[in-house]
Design an enzyme around this catalytic site. Structure first.
Site, PDB file in Angstrom:
ATOM      1  N   GLN A 105      18.041  14.942 107.072  1.00  0.00           N
ATOM      2  CA  GLN A 105      18.563  13.587 106.947  1.00  0.00           C
ATOM      3  C   GLN A 105      20.042  13.602 106.562  1.00  0.00           C
ATOM      4  OE1 GLN A 105      15.262  11.018 104.867  1.00  0.00           O
ATOM      5  NE2 GLN A 105      15.006  13.140 104.210  1.00  0.00           N
ATOM      6  N   ASN A 106      20.568  14.789 106.271  1.00  0.00           N
ATOM      7  CA  ASN A 106      21.968  14.924 105.880  1.00  0.00           C
ATOM      8  C   ASN A 106      22.871  14.909 107.110  1.00  0.00           C
ATOM      9  OD1 ASN A 106      20.968  15.199 103.294  1.00  0.00           O
ATOM     10  ND2 ASN A 106      21.075  17.433 103.312  1.00  0.00           N
ATOM     11  N   VAL A 107      24.125  14.563 106.893  1.00  0.00           N
ATOM     12  CA  VAL A 107      25.084  14.467 108.004  1.00  0.00           C
ATOM     13  C   VAL A 107      26.235  15.449 107.822  1.00  0.00           C
ATOM     14  CG1 VAL A 107      24.495  12.063 108.504  1.00  0.00           C
ATOM     15  CG2 VAL A 107      26.306  12.554 106.844  1.00  0.00           C
ATOM     16  N   ASP A 108      26.036  16.447 106.948  1.00  0.00           N
ATOM     17  CA  ASP A 108      27.140  17.336 106.570  1.00  0.00           C
ATOM     18  C   ASP A 108      27.217  18.630 107.372  1.00  0.00           C
ATOM     19  OD1 ASP A 108      25.046  18.910 105.421  1.00  0.00           O
ATOM     20  OD2 ASP A 108      25.256  17.846 103.515  1.00  0.00           O
ATOM     21  N   HIS A 123      20.055  11.837 111.282  1.00  0.00           N
ATOM     22  CA  HIS A 123      20.975  10.715 111.082  1.00  0.00           C
ATOM     23  C   HIS A 123      22.366  10.975 111.638  1.00  0.00           C
ATOM     24  CE1 HIS A 123      18.162   9.474 107.570  1.00  0.00           C
ATOM     25  NE2 HIS A 123      17.761   8.957 108.712  1.00  0.00           N
ATOM     26  N   GLY A 222      14.447  18.484  98.765  1.00  0.00           N
ATOM     27  CA  GLY A 222      15.568  17.681  98.296  1.00  0.00           C
ATOM     28  C   GLY A 222      15.616  16.274  98.838  1.00  0.00           C
ATOM     29  N   ASN A 248      11.350  18.645  95.018  1.00  0.00           N
ATOM     30  CA  ASN A 248      12.279  17.550  94.738  1.00  0.00           C
ATOM     31  C   ASN A 248      12.143  17.108  93.288  1.00  0.00           C
ATOM     32  OD1 ASN A 248      14.139  15.410  95.923  1.00  0.00           O
ATOM     33  ND2 ASN A 248      12.606  14.118  94.945  1.00  0.00           N
ATOM     34  N   CYS A 266      16.153  23.391  93.897  1.00  0.00           N
ATOM     35  CA  CYS A 266      15.833  23.874  95.246  1.00  0.00           C
ATOM     36  C   CYS A 266      16.248  25.330  95.408  1.00  0.00           C
ATOM     37  CB  CYS A 266      16.542  23.013  96.293  1.00  0.00           C
ATOM     38  SG  CYS A 266      15.998  21.295  96.347  1.00  0.00           S
TER      39      CYS A 266
END
Length: 293
Positions: A105-108, A123, A222, A248, A266
């Site tokens: 779900q991260n965009v990094d 995403h 996470g 988490n 994590c």
């Protein structure tokens, strides 16, 4: 399924080593050790004002001015973020041959930077800017140059890093901030990520569900799963009878669906993945005591 409280990462290790086609779903908690803040508290509530919606970004110049001003200041640090031990551990899981897919779900793009290849960016990705008119893409670094040229002095502002590659600019007026248009068609430029209120592209969702169909278990790392676009995969997995583990801190939306839950760092809980697989685990003092009792 009933959530199983667990505080020992060895339990998670056993879960992972029992499965060979793990569907791994990651969230913001993977990247906090890389200096990128997360969104939610231990109860799953927002730590800060909610992110910009798609409708506001597309419909209001003032929203775009505020968004891109904060992004101009925050991007340099976000763009320099490096993968941490969690990203490297999940890359090692893939190298072991136990990964069906890593849905983030991260965009990094830090999973890819760590060496993971079987990754779906649910995403989108923040390092690309997209024209909403002609669909032209440009690197975020290229757009940073345009932003700084159009807004001299803004890059020198200091502010705390925020989760979306932006910065917390307080008491700053944005009405004179210049948002460059698409250099090709003059259209609205938007980061190539899925905003709140925007749909995840259907082909991307279908691809992720196809991998879920082939998986033998789900591992959440996470993420509180409060956003439905990620939660629905766990929901479907539970409906299909797949075992589900979550690593988490704090509450998740899927607590009642989990087979196993571990509230630990994590990086610490996944550290065993850096060792060759299937080696006997080091005996702890508690293990020795139990055997001698």
């Amino acid at each position: 399924m009933t959530a199983v409280p667990a505080h020992d990462h060895h339990t998670l290790q056993d879960f992972i080593e029992r499965h060979q086609r793990l569907f791994v779903l990651t969230g913001a908690g993977c990247s906090t050790d890389s200096g990128i803040p997360d969104y939610r508290d231990l109860q799953g509530g927002w730590k800060r004002p909610q992110p910009v919606t798609f409708q506001a970004f597309m419909g209001e110049l003032s929203t775009r001015q505020r968004y891109w001003a904060r992004s101009l200041v925050g991007w340099p640090r976000f763009g320099l973020a490096q993968p941490n031990a969690t990203h490297h551990a999940l890359a090692a899981l893939e190298a072991r041959g136990q990964l069906e897919v890593l849905l983030t779900q991260n965009v990094d793009r830090l999973h890819q930077a760590a060496g993971s290849q079987a990754v779906i960016d649910l995403h989108g990705r923040l390092d690309v800017v997209r024209c909403m008119g002609c669909e032209r893409r440009m690197p975020r670094t290229e757009f940073q140059v345009l932003l700084e040229q159009a807004n001299p002095g803004w890059a020198a502002l200091e502010a705390a890093q925020a989760p979306d590659g932006d910065a917390d600019l307080d008491d700053v007026a944005f009405e004179h901030f210049v948002v460059p248009p698409c250099p090709v068609c003059g259209g609205v430029l938007k980061p190539n990520v899925v905003f709140f209120g925007e749909n995840v592209p259907r082909a991307r969702v279908e691809r992720a569900f196809a991998h879920l169909q082939a998986a033998d278990a789900v591992l959440v790392v996470g993420s509180s799963l409060m956003v439905y676009s990620g939660f629905r995969f766990v929901q479907t997995a539970a409906r299909n009878g797949l075992p589900i583990a979550a690593l988490n801190f704090g509450r998740t939306r899927a607590d009642e669906l989990l087979t196993l839950k571990v509230e630990q760092s994590c990086a610490q809980a996944l550290a065993f993945l850096h060792a060759p697989p299937h080696l006997p685990r080091a005996r702890s003092v508690n293990d020795a005591s139990a055997r001698s009792a």
